[in-house]
Design a protein around this motif. Structure first.
Motif, PDB file in Angstrom:
ATOM      1  N   GLU A  61       0.835  -1.194   0.000  1.00  0.00           N
ATOM      2  CA  GLU A  61       0.000   0.000   0.000  1.00  0.00           C
ATOM      3  C   GLU A  61       0.875   1.252   0.000  1.00  0.00           C
ATOM      4  OE1 GLU A  61      -3.465   2.019   2.733  1.00  0.00           O
ATOM      5  OE2 GLU A  61      -3.062  -0.126   2.919  1.00  0.00           O
ATOM      6  N   PHE A  62       1.981   1.193   0.726  1.00  0.00           N
ATOM      7  CA  PHE A  62       2.963   2.281   0.742  1.00  0.00           C
ATOM      8  C   PHE A  62       4.335   1.680   0.479  1.00  0.00           C
ATOM      9  CE2 PHE A  62      -0.387   3.378   3.758  1.00  0.00           C
ATOM     10  CZ  PHE A  62      -0.816   4.583   3.230  1.00  0.00           C
ATOM     11  N   SER A  63       5.054   2.205  -0.497  1.00  0.00           N
ATOM     12  CA  SER A  63       6.418   1.737  -0.745  1.00  0.00           C
ATOM     13  C   SER A  63       7.334   2.318   0.318  1.00  0.00           C
ATOM     14  CB  SER A  63       6.893   2.170  -2.133  1.00  0.00           C
ATOM     15  OG  SER A  63       6.155   1.512  -3.108  1.00  0.00           O
ATOM     16  N   ARG A  64       8.208   1.493   0.843  1.00  0.00           N
ATOM     17  CA  ARG A  64       9.126   1.925   1.894  1.00  0.00           C
ATOM     18  C   ARG A  64      10.515   1.376   1.614  1.00  0.00           C
ATOM     19  NH1 ARG A  64       6.591   5.680   5.107  1.00  0.00           N
ATOM     20  NH2 ARG A  64       4.536   4.947   5.624  1.00  0.00           N
ATOM     21  N   GLU A  65      11.514   2.147   1.992  1.00  0.00           N
ATOM     22  CA  GLU A  65      12.906   1.709   1.929  1.00  0.00           C
ATOM     23  C   GLU A  65      13.526   1.972   3.289  1.00  0.00           C
ATOM     24  OE1 GLU A  65      14.974   3.600  -1.247  1.00  0.00           O
ATOM     25  OE2 GLU A  65      13.683   2.735  -2.772  1.00  0.00           O
ATOM     26  N   TYR A  66      14.223   0.970   3.825  1.00  0.00           N
ATOM     27  CA  TYR A  66      14.840   1.090   5.139  1.00  0.00           C
ATOM     28  C   TYR A  66      16.329   0.749   5.048  1.00  0.00           C
ATOM     29  CZ  TYR A  66      10.001   0.916   6.681  1.00  0.00           C
ATOM     30  OH  TYR A  66       8.661   1.168   6.848  1.00  0.00           O
ATOM     31  N   PRO A  67      17.198   1.655   5.475  1.00  0.00           N
ATOM     32  CA  PRO A  67      18.621   1.340   5.516  1.00  0.00           C
ATOM     33  C   PRO A  67      18.884   0.314   6.629  1.00  0.00           C
ATOM     34  CG  PRO A  67      18.240   3.545   6.373  1.00  0.00           C
ATOM     35  CD  PRO A  67      16.926   3.032   5.889  1.00  0.00           C
ATOM     36  N   CYS A  68      19.770  -0.636   6.341  1.00  0.00           N
ATOM     37  CA  CYS A  68      20.032  -1.737   7.264  1.00  0.00           C
ATOM     38  C   CYS A  68      21.519  -2.048   7.342  1.00  0.00           C
ATOM     39  CB  CYS A  68      19.343  -3.013   6.781  1.00  0.00           C
ATOM     40  SG  CYS A  68      17.579  -2.884   6.546  1.00  0.00           S
ATOM     41  N   LYS A  69      21.840  -2.799   8.382  1.00  0.00           N
ATOM     42  CA  LYS A  69      23.175  -3.357   8.540  1.00  0.00           C
ATOM     43  C   LYS A  69      23.013  -4.860   8.697  1.00  0.00           C
ATOM     44  CE  LYS A  69      25.228  -2.929  12.515  1.00  0.00           C
ATOM     45  NZ  LYS A  69      25.960  -2.423  13.688  1.00  0.00           N
ATOM     46  N   VAL A  70      23.835  -5.641   8.019  1.00  0.00           N
ATOM     47  CA  VAL A  70      23.799  -7.098   8.122  1.00  0.00           C
ATOM     48  C   VAL A  70      24.379  -7.493   9.477  1.00  0.00           C
ATOM     49  CG1 VAL A  70      24.648  -9.262   7.164  1.00  0.00           C
ATOM     50  CG2 VAL A  70      24.007  -7.383   5.626  1.00  0.00           C
ATOM     51  N   ILE A  71      23.615  -8.283  10.252  1.00  0.00           N
ATOM     52  CA  ILE A  71      24.122  -8.726  11.545  1.00  0.00           C
ATOM     53  C   ILE A  71      24.319 -10.241  11.621  1.00  0.00           C
ATOM     54  CG2 ILE A  71      23.305  -6.729  12.826  1.00  0.00           C
ATOM     55  CD1 ILE A  71      20.933  -8.423  13.781  1.00  0.00           C
ATOM     56  N   ARG A  72      23.753 -10.988  10.662  1.00  0.00           N
ATOM     57  CA  ARG A  72      23.963 -12.439  10.621  1.00  0.00           C
ATOM     58  C   ARG A  72      23.706 -12.929   9.205  1.00  0.00           C
ATOM     59  NH1 ARG A  72      20.183 -14.088  14.039  1.00  0.00           N
ATOM     60  NH2 ARG A  72      18.829 -15.068  12.541  1.00  0.00           N
ATOM     61  N   VAL A  73      24.522 -13.859   8.738  1.00  0.00           N
ATOM     62  CA  VAL A  73      24.348 -14.461   7.425  1.00  0.00           C
ATOM     63  C   VAL A  73      24.306 -15.974   7.605  1.00  0.00           C
ATOM     64  CG1 VAL A  73      25.306 -14.742   5.110  1.00  0.00           C
ATOM     65  CG2 VAL A  73      25.606 -12.577   6.319  1.00  0.00           C
ATOM     66  N   GLU A  74      23.225 -16.596   7.150  1.00  0.00           N
ATOM     67  CA  GLU A  74      23.074 -18.046   7.195  1.00  0.00           C
ATOM     68  C   GLU A  74      22.942 -18.553   5.769  1.00  0.00           C
ATOM     69  OE1 GLU A  74      19.810 -18.896   9.794  1.00  0.00           O
ATOM     70  OE2 GLU A  74      20.765 -17.925  11.504  1.00  0.00           O
ATOM     71  N   SER A  75      22.747 -19.866   5.613  1.00  0.00           N
ATOM     72  CA  SER A  75      22.724 -20.447   4.264  1.00  0.00           C
ATOM     73  C   SER A  75      21.633 -19.865   3.375  1.00  0.00           C
ATOM     74  CB  SER A  75      22.587 -21.967   4.338  1.00  0.00           C
ATOM     75  OG  SER A  75      21.390 -22.309   5.002  1.00  0.00           O
ATOM     76  N   SER A  76      20.467 -19.567   3.914  1.00  0.00           N
ATOM     77  CA  SER A  76      19.421 -18.977   3.074  1.00  0.00           C
ATOM     78  C   SER A  76      18.701 -17.806   3.740  1.00  0.00           C
ATOM     79  CB  SER A  76      18.411 -20.044   2.652  1.00  0.00           C
ATOM     80  OG  SER A  76      17.826 -20.640   3.789  1.00  0.00           O
ATOM     81  N   TYR A  77      19.246 -17.307   4.835  1.00  0.00           N
ATOM     82  CA  TYR A  77      18.634 -16.179   5.529  1.00  0.00           C
ATOM     83  C   TYR A  77      19.686 -15.126   5.869  1.00  0.00           C
ATOM     84  CZ  TYR A  77      14.567 -19.112   6.168  1.00  0.00           C
ATOM     85  OH  TYR A  77      13.469 -19.902   5.941  1.00  0.00           O
TER      86      TYR A  77
END
Length: 86
Positions: A61-77
């Motif tokens: 309904e509303f387009s949103r963009e959020y700046p983020c920092k990667v805190i964990r990387v797993e095989s598919s998440y």
């Protein structure tokens, strides 16, 4: 293990995009809270590192963009922490 989250996570299956540099990667939002999100990203884990900056783009309904920092990387998440989004 004690839970350290300040806000409740809400489960989701919404489609989103992760923007890393000038590239966009399709992803699925698995859960979201005020502090961050967990996204399923089947095609990009090999290029992500903890502390990388990216943007999660959500349409609806509303387009949103959020700046983020990667805190964990797993095989598919990938776990993301929202930054500077007041």
């Amino acid at each position: 293990m004690k839970e350290h989250r300040l806000s409740k996570r809400v489960n989701s299956e919404k489609v989103c995009l992760l923007e890393l540099g000038n590239e966009f990667y399709p992803a699925t939002l698995k859960n979201i809270s005020f502090g961050g999100a967990l996204v399923r990203t089947p095609n990009m884990q090999h290029g992500l590192r903890i502390a990388d900056r990216c943007t999660i783009c959500m349409n609806g309904e509303f387009s949103r963009e959020y700046p983020c920092k990667v805190i964990r990387v797993e095989s598919s998440y990938v776990a993301l922490e929202f930054i500077n989004w007041h």
